[in-house]
Write a protein that holds these residues in place. Structure first.
Motif, PDB file in Angstrom:
ATOM      1  N   GLY A  67       0.918  -1.188  -0.039  1.00 53.97           N
ATOM      2  CA  GLY A  67      -0.090  -0.020   0.186  1.00 53.97           C
ATOM      3  C   GLY A  67       0.744   1.232  -0.018  1.00 53.97           C
ATOM      4  N   PRO A  68       0.198   2.478  -0.208  1.00 52.06           N
ATOM      5  CA  PRO A  68       1.105   3.607  -0.390  1.00 52.06           C
ATOM      6  C   PRO A  68       1.554   3.865   0.957  1.00 52.06           C
ATOM      7  CG  PRO A  68      -1.014   3.835  -1.606  1.00 52.06           C
ATOM      8  CD  PRO A  68      -1.048   2.379  -0.854  1.00 52.06           C
ATOM      9  N   ASN A 135       2.943   7.343  -3.250  1.00 51.97           N
ATOM     10  CA  ASN A 135       1.337   7.415  -2.871  1.00 51.97           C
ATOM     11  C   ASN A 135       0.775   6.453  -3.887  1.00 51.97           C
ATOM     12  OD1 ASN A 135       1.822   9.319  -0.834  1.00 51.97           O
ATOM     13  ND2 ASN A 135       2.367  10.830  -2.206  1.00 51.97           N
ATOM     14  N   LYS A 136       1.152   5.384  -4.307  1.00 49.65           N
ATOM     15  CA  LYS A 136       0.418   4.776  -4.976  1.00 49.65           C
ATOM     16  C   LYS A 136       1.090   3.051  -4.867  1.00 49.65           C
ATOM     17  CE  LYS A 136       3.475   4.124  -8.973  1.00 49.65           C
ATOM     18  NZ  LYS A 136       3.590   4.275 -10.572  1.00 49.65           N
ATOM     19  N   LEU A 137       0.209   2.119  -5.263  1.00 44.85           N
ATOM     20  CA  LEU A 137       0.646   0.782  -4.808  1.00 44.85           C
ATOM     21  C   LEU A 137       1.772   0.344  -5.583  1.00 44.85           C
ATOM     22  CD1 LEU A 137      -3.098  -0.821  -5.252  1.00 44.85           C
ATOM     23  CD2 LEU A 137      -1.675  -0.552  -3.089  1.00 44.85           C
ATOM     24  N   GLU A 176      -4.467  -4.265   5.634  1.00 44.69           N
ATOM     25  CA  GLU A 176      -5.763  -3.972   5.839  1.00 44.69           C
ATOM     26  C   GLU A 176      -5.691  -2.198   6.166  1.00 44.69           C
ATOM     27  OE1 GLU A 176      -8.407  -5.148   4.420  1.00 44.69           O
ATOM     28  OE2 GLU A 176      -6.758  -6.903   4.037  1.00 44.69           O
ATOM     29  N   ALA A 177      -5.016  -2.156   7.100  1.00 39.07           N
ATOM     30  CA  ALA A 177      -4.615  -0.619   7.314  1.00 39.07           C
ATOM     31  C   ALA A 177      -4.440   0.385   6.005  1.00 39.07           C
ATOM     32  CB  ALA A 177      -3.716  -0.205   8.607  1.00 39.07           C
ATOM     33  N   ALA A 178      -3.392  -0.283   5.298  1.00 40.27           N
ATOM     34  CA  ALA A 178      -3.090   0.467   4.018  1.00 40.27           C
ATOM     35  C   ALA A 178      -4.328   0.601   3.102  1.00 40.27           C
ATOM     36  CB  ALA A 178      -1.829  -0.334   3.659  1.00 40.27           C
ATOM     37  N   ASN A 179      -5.025  -0.491   3.183  1.00 38.72           N
ATOM     38  CA  ASN A 179      -6.200  -0.338   2.288  1.00 38.72           C
ATOM     39  C   ASN A 179      -7.343   0.576   2.821  1.00 38.72           C
ATOM     40  OD1 ASN A 179      -5.677  -1.990   0.152  1.00 38.72           O
ATOM     41  ND2 ASN A 179      -6.002  -3.745   1.680  1.00 38.72           N
ATOM     42  N   ARG A 180      -7.355   0.850   3.956  1.00 38.59           N
ATOM     43  CA  ARG A 180      -8.060   1.766   4.559  1.00 38.59           C
ATOM     44  C   ARG A 180      -7.780   3.295   4.019  1.00 38.59           C
ATOM     45  NH1 ARG A 180      -8.317  -1.903   8.691  1.00 38.59           N
ATOM     46  NH2 ARG A 180      -6.873  -0.706  10.127  1.00 38.59           N
ATOM     47  N   ALA A 183      -8.702   3.653   0.499  1.00 39.74           N
ATOM     48  CA  ALA A 183      -9.896   4.168   0.291  1.00 39.74           C
ATOM     49  C   ALA A 183     -10.106   5.622   0.830  1.00 39.74           C
ATOM     50  CB  ALA A 183     -10.783   3.126   1.265  1.00 39.74           C
ATOM     51  N   GLN A 184      -9.366   5.954   1.658  1.00 38.69           N
ATOM     52  CA  GLN A 184      -9.722   7.694   2.194  1.00 38.69           C
ATOM     53  C   GLN A 184      -9.177   8.483   1.272  1.00 38.69           C
ATOM     54  OE1 GLN A 184      -8.462   7.453   6.167  1.00 38.69           O
ATOM     55  NE2 GLN A 184     -10.151   6.213   6.880  1.00 38.69           N
ATOM     56  N   ALA A 185      -8.312   8.227   0.724  1.00 36.55           N
ATOM     57  CA  ALA A 185      -7.594   9.163  -0.444  1.00 36.55           C
ATOM     58  C   ALA A 185      -8.344   9.505  -1.507  1.00 36.55           C
ATOM     59  CB  ALA A 185      -5.936   8.523  -0.838  1.00 36.55           C
TER      60      ALA A 185
END
Length: 185
Positions: A67-68, A135-137, A176-180, A183-185
């Motif tokens: 994740g970013p 700031n990207k995967l 999972e925290a990175a995915n959250r 999603a907020q970005a």
């Protein structure tokens, strides 16, 4: 030319069975040399996570998306590995064990930044931490000469740099925290 996942996994298996880490590096290097073809077959990373491509006692092949801004604390694998990137960037800090007055710790011993189309072998005793500075995967193929999920491994607490058992649940939570955050970005 399209990426042939079955051929790639067969080539990884052949190199692993022959016990040739250098040949395995060449297999992974060929795969990540054409990121567009690889992503056309595997898909462009959409979420941070780990996807098993092959898993058996002597060989584990993973498609991994960082994740970013994601960081994984220092850890070991206790098996040889080859890491190849097909998108983004992965910054590795390599660590070595030391003895201090307060007991055993680790200290930074080197670093390597990998970008798309790059590949690096890792010996069985390597301790490293990983950061996706973008700031990207970031997408990567990780090939382990062993059962990555059954091996007893260690991680080092980031502040004190003391060794503890690898915590799978905690590390899955980091994805999972990175995915959250994504999603907020």
């Amino acid at each position: 030319m399209p990426f042939d996942l079955d051929r790639f996994l067969a080539d990884c298996s052949d190199a692993a069975e022959a016990g040739h880490p250098r040949a395995l590096r060449e297999v992974v290097a060929r795969a990540v040399a054409d990121p567009e073809a690889l992503m056309a077959r595997l898909g462009e990373p959409q979420r941070a996570g780990v996807t098993k491509l092959l898993h058996r006692p002597g060989l584990t092949v993973l498609n991994l998306a960082w994740g970013p801004g994601m960081t994984i604390m220092p850890h070991n694998h206790r098996m040889e590995a080859v890491i190849g990137l097909y998108s983004g960037r992965e910054d590795n800090i390599y660590w070595r064990r030391i003895e201090t007055e307060d007991g055993p710790r680790i200290e930074a011993a080197g670093a390597k930044s990998l970008g798309a189309r790059e590949c690096v072998p890792m010996g069985r005793d390597i301790i490293h931490s990983v950061t996706n500075p973008l700031n990207k995967l970031t997408g990567a193929i990780h090939v382990y000469l062993g059962d990555f999920f059954a091996a007893e491994r260690s991680e080092w607490e980031p502040e004190t740099l003391t060794e503890q058992p690898y915590d799978v649940v905690k590390n899955v939570g980091l994805f999972e925290a990175a995915n959250r955050r994504l999603a907020q970005a």
